[in-house]
Design a protein around this motif. Structure first.
Motif, PDB file in Angstrom:
ATOM      1  N   UNK A  73       0.822  -0.988   0.134  1.00 20.43           N
ATOM      2  CA  UNK A  73      -0.607  -0.012   0.031  1.00 20.43           C
ATOM      3  C   UNK A  73       1.075   1.529   0.344  1.00 20.43           C
ATOM      4  N   UNK A  74       0.161   2.347  -0.806  1.00 21.15           N
ATOM      5  CA  UNK A  74       0.854   3.938  -0.743  1.00 21.15           C
ATOM      6  C   UNK A  74       2.309   3.563  -1.167  1.00 21.15           C
ATOM      7  N   UNK A  75       2.785   3.439  -1.869  1.00 25.59           N
ATOM      8  CA  UNK A  75       3.371   3.235  -2.910  1.00 25.59           C
ATOM      9  C   UNK A  75       3.030   2.755  -4.530  1.00 25.59           C
ATOM     10  N   UNK A  76       4.475   2.053  -5.266  1.00 28.80           N
ATOM     11  CA  UNK A  76       4.255   1.793  -6.673  1.00 28.80           C
ATOM     12  C   UNK A  76       4.363   0.309  -7.255  1.00 28.80           C
ATOM     13  N   UNK A  77       3.313  -0.341  -7.454  1.00 25.61           N
ATOM     14  CA  UNK A  77       3.696  -1.299  -7.935  1.00 25.61           C
ATOM     15  C   UNK A  77       2.897  -2.093  -6.641  1.00 25.61           C
ATOM     16  N   UNK A 500      15.895  15.135  -0.691  1.00 23.11           N
ATOM     17  CA  UNK A 500      14.959  14.667  -0.720  1.00 23.11           C
ATOM     18  C   UNK A 500      14.830  12.963   0.431  1.00 23.11           C
ATOM     19  N   UNK A 501      15.701  12.268  -0.796  1.00 20.20           N
ATOM     20  CA  UNK A 501      15.524  11.321  -0.550  1.00 20.20           C
ATOM     21  C   UNK A 501      16.230  10.527   0.829  1.00 20.20           C
ATOM     22  N   UNK A 502      17.064  11.398   1.154  1.00 12.55           N
ATOM     23  CA  UNK A 502      17.665  11.014   2.724  1.00 12.55           C
ATOM     24  C   UNK A 502      16.856  11.259   3.648  1.00 12.55           C
ATOM     25  N   UNK A 503      15.994  11.367   3.201  1.00  9.34           N
ATOM     26  CA  UNK A 503      14.821  11.928   4.500  1.00  9.34           C
ATOM     27  C   UNK A 503      13.308  11.161   4.911  1.00  9.34           C
ATOM     28  N   UNK A 504      13.803  10.340   3.512  1.00 10.54           N
ATOM     29  CA  UNK A 504      12.546   9.308   4.797  1.00 10.54           C
ATOM     30  C   UNK A 504      13.740   8.328   4.747  1.00 10.54           C
ATOM     31  N   UNK A 505      12.406   6.549   5.015  1.00  7.85           N
ATOM     32  CA  UNK A 505      12.525   5.993   6.199  1.00  7.85           C
ATOM     33  C   UNK A 505      12.757   4.957   4.828  1.00  7.85           C
ATOM     34  N   UNK A 506      13.935   3.655   5.352  1.00  2.13           N
ATOM     35  CA  UNK A 506      13.698   2.201   4.873  1.00  2.13           C
ATOM     36  C   UNK A 506      12.525   1.274   5.003  1.00  2.13           C
ATOM     37  N   UNK A 507      11.461   1.202   4.507  1.00  2.00           N
ATOM     38  CA  UNK A 507      10.456   0.610   5.689  1.00  2.00           C
ATOM     39  C   UNK A 507      10.116  -0.718   6.066  1.00  2.00           C
ATOM     40  N   UNK A 508       9.729  -0.551   6.779  1.00  2.00           N
ATOM     41  CA  UNK A 508      10.152  -2.077   7.615  1.00  2.00           C
ATOM     42  C   UNK A 508       9.386  -3.353   7.609  1.00  2.00           C
ATOM     43  N   UNK A 509       7.695  -2.958   7.104  1.00  2.00           N
ATOM     44  CA  UNK A 509       7.253  -3.649   6.574  1.00  2.00           C
ATOM     45  C   UNK A 509       6.868  -4.330   4.897  1.00  2.00           C
ATOM     46  N   UNK A 514      14.309  -4.336  -3.477  1.00  2.00           N
ATOM     47  CA  UNK A 514      13.913  -3.654  -3.933  1.00  2.00           C
ATOM     48  C   UNK A 514      12.900  -2.595  -3.888  1.00  2.00           C
ATOM     49  N   UNK A 515      11.608  -2.750  -3.601  1.00  2.00           N
ATOM     50  CA  UNK A 515      10.308  -2.736  -3.365  1.00  2.00           C
ATOM     51  C   UNK A 515      10.404  -1.183  -2.433  1.00  2.00           C
ATOM     52  N   UNK A 516      11.866  -1.802  -1.127  1.00  2.00           N
ATOM     53  CA  UNK A 516      12.175  -1.113  -0.181  1.00  2.00           C
ATOM     54  C   UNK A 516      12.781   0.146  -1.037  1.00  2.00           C
ATOM     55  N   UNK A 517      13.056   0.135  -2.223  1.00  2.00           N
ATOM     56  CA  UNK A 517      14.035   0.945  -2.533  1.00  2.00           C
ATOM     57  C   UNK A 517      13.160   2.185  -3.452  1.00  2.00           C
ATOM     58  N   UNK A 518      11.788   1.282  -4.137  1.00  2.00           N
ATOM     59  CA  UNK A 518      10.579   1.897  -4.880  1.00  2.00           C
ATOM     60  C   UNK A 518       9.848   2.744  -4.344  1.00  2.00           C
ATOM     61  N   UNK A 519       9.788   2.038  -2.652  1.00  2.00           N
ATOM     62  CA  UNK A 519       9.485   3.015  -1.921  1.00  2.00           C
ATOM     63  C   UNK A 519      10.300   4.406  -1.680  1.00  2.00           C
ATOM     64  N   UNK A 520      11.256   3.687  -1.436  1.00  2.00           N
ATOM     65  CA  UNK A 520      11.291   5.056  -0.589  1.00  2.00           C
ATOM     66  C   UNK A 520      11.160   6.136  -1.857  1.00  2.00           C
ATOM     67  N   UNK A 521      11.793   5.768  -3.438  1.00  2.00           N
ATOM     68  CA  UNK A 521      11.647   7.216  -4.036  1.00  2.00           C
ATOM     69  C   UNK A 521      10.328   7.539  -3.899  1.00  2.00           C
ATOM     70  N   UNK A 522       9.993   6.649  -4.319  1.00  2.00           N
ATOM     71  CA  UNK A 522       8.068   7.276  -4.087  1.00  2.00           C
ATOM     72  C   UNK A 522       7.658   8.649  -2.903  1.00  2.00           C
TER      73      UNK A 522
END
Length: 531
Positions: A73-77, A500-509, A514-522
């Motif tokens: 949820x709340x990401x791409x793909x 701006x990317x550095x202000x985001x967090x690596x999603x634990x869920x 690859x999907x972690x990186x997409x989520x942070x980019x998003x």
């Protein structure tokens, strides 16, 4: 637990519609959802079928290679697509036309009355044309053949059987499944199949599991695509005998509408139809401008904006309140919906999704477009750089263990979605094809400069930070300024993104890197564009 939705694309037009639907999934419009997607075509060699399969494979591998895939949820793909295919086997040399399929000659010699009905409704040319390239606007023949193909292969064909089993499981697991069908009403395979698909699936489900009757609690919707394109036909009818001709599309569409309006079975099994078409059929999707390609690998048509309207119709159907569908079902009422656009022909986000959700659609669509530049341009190549560890000096690290095949498929997906850069020239993807079908300029959603670049250098210098949405629209505020650090324009833009990317967090869920990186980019892009 993710909800399950069922999508069927039929024929060449259906394949292009589910391409658009998959792009909606990539935009993240189907959060926490399992999409069961059945591609149904008589012609597996069709160029559009192959392009759809390539797109789907890239989507799946972006979400994980040799890994269990999950909806997010709340990401791409975000949607978890589960793919199935079914094609009636007309490729055997002894069963590639009606006469061979039904042993016409043997039946005629045994008892002529057995073939009298066939002779009455099917000409000799129709009985004998090669079925490998579809039903060629012979819907009376196609409906018969497709219904029996689905019912007779319900258990033996793995792709079809798995799709039906998933539908049965959803029906018996407490859900009320929704099935949406893409196809045209003016051609062959789609026009033949739309009327009979619900009944065929209901019958097939009863064969797969005699203990369940999916008719009671399954909702059906479909797009009815009327004529919207043409192709060259001069000389082709004489050589091929039986062929769909675009000059008959309007008449075919009108006849189909009359059938849908009065047929009791159609009205009983469907709850909603979405009708779409264009006032003109001057657009030619084929890349072969001199010959009508009826099927096979050479039949690869460009995408059209109306196919995105079709995908958004599915989005609407899947988001309808259940009580509305249940009322239609109980009353045996078939609801028709139409879409009109401004007389100027200009297409806005509201046209596709309505005023209420236009900002959501613009956000999801726009962020995927912006990410395509970050991923595909050599002066950014963000995902590859992160995977290679080349960004560790600016604090972006820990992505070296991403499967390289997943990054490759993400980039390949975005090639198909937006553009592919060659040594100098650009190959248009789905988005640029849609813009071209809308006649370019400011007619289609985004800033016209987004589509004006035709050479490599023009792409690499394009400022997508403030030239994404049209300046005179209420979406123009969704832009960002470049960093004031020294360097070229692209360096400053990339610096702004990385900060701006550095202000985001690596999603634990999310477990897949690859999907972690997409989520942070998003998340970073959403913040930059003020969404």
């Amino acid at each position: 637990m993710p909800k399950s939705l069922f999508v069927i694309g039929i024929g060449g037009t259906g394949m292009r519609c589910i391409e658009s639907f998959i792009h909606l999934c990539a935009m993240g419009l189907f959060d926490e959802t399992d999409i069961h997607l059945l591609a149904l075509d008589t012609d597996k060699e069709n160029g559009n079928f192959k392009r759809f399969k390539e797109l789907q494979e890239c989507y799946l591998k972006t979400k994980g290679v040799n890994k269990t895939r999950f909806s997010l949820k709340d990401s791409l793909f975000t949607a978890n697509i589960k793919d199935y295919t079914f094609s009636p086997n007309y490729f055997k040399t002894d069963t590639n036309n009606f006469e061979k399929l039904f042993h016409y000659d043997e039946a005629k010699s045994e008892d002529k009355q057995k073939t009298d009905v066939a002779d009455l409704v099917l000409t000799k040319q129709v009985r004998q044309f090669d079925l490998k390239h579809g039903y060629r606007a012979q819907t009376h023949l196609g409906s018969l053949l497709m219904y029996h193909a689905i019912v007779e292969n319900a258990k033996s064909d793995k792709g079809l059987n798995d799709f039906i089993q998933a539908l049965v499981n959803a029906s018996t697991g407490g859900e009320k499944p929704r099935v949406f069908i893409f196809g045209s009403v003016f051609g062959g395979t789609g026009a033949s199949s739309i009327p009979i698909i619900p009944k065929a699936l209901i019958k097939a489900a009863n064969i797969v599991s005699t203990a369940v009757n999916i008719e009671k609690n399954t909702y059906f919707g479909a797009i009815l695509l009327t004529s919207y394109f043409s192709f060259p036909n001069e000389g082709d009818l004489a050589s091929q005998k039986v062929i769909a001709t675009s000059d008959k599309f309007a008449m075919n569409s009108q006849a189909a509408m009359m059938f849908y309006e009065f047929d009791h079975t159609v009205k009983k099994t469907y709850q909603r139809f979405y009708m779409l078409g264009t006032g003109s059929i001057q657009w030619e999707p084929s890349r072969n401008k001199t010959q009508t390609i009826t099927g096979g690998k050479d039949q690869e048509n460009d995408s059209h904006y109306i196919e995105l309207f079709a995908a958004m119709a599915a989005y609407d159907f899947f988001n309808l309140p259940e009580e509305e569908l249940e009322t239609l079902k109980k009353e045996n009422t078939l609801d028709y919906l139409y879409r009109t656009i401004d007389e100027s022909g200009k297409l806005t986000f509201s046209d596709f999704i309505g005023t209420k959700n236009k900002d959501l659609f613009a956000k999801k669509f726009g962020i995927l477009v912006a990410m395509s530049y970050l991923a595909l341009l050599d002066n950014y190549d963000f995902f590859q750089q992160a995977q290679n560890g080349n960004l560790s000096q600016v604090g972006i690290s820990g992505y070296n263990d991403i499967d390289k095949e997943e990054i490759d498929n993400l980039k390949k997906y975005l090639n198909l979605f937006h553009f592919k850069i060659g040594s100098n020239d650009i190959t248009d993807g789905w988005l640029r094809q849609l813009n071209r079908s809308a006649h370019g300029g400011d007619k289609f959603l985004f800033h016209p400069d987004l589509f004006s670049s035709g050479k490599r250098k023009e792409f690499e210098s394009f400022d997508f930070n403030d030239t994404l949405f049209q300046k005179k629209s209420d979406l123009a505020t969704h832009s960002f300024s470049k960093s004031l650090t020294f360097g070229s324009g692209s360096d400053r833009l990339f610096t702004a993104f990385k900060n701006e990317f550095m202000k985001t967090k690596d999603p634990e869920s999310i477990t897949n890197r690859c999907e972690k990186l997409i989520k942070r980019t998003y998340d970073a892009l959403c913040s930059l564009y003020k969404f």
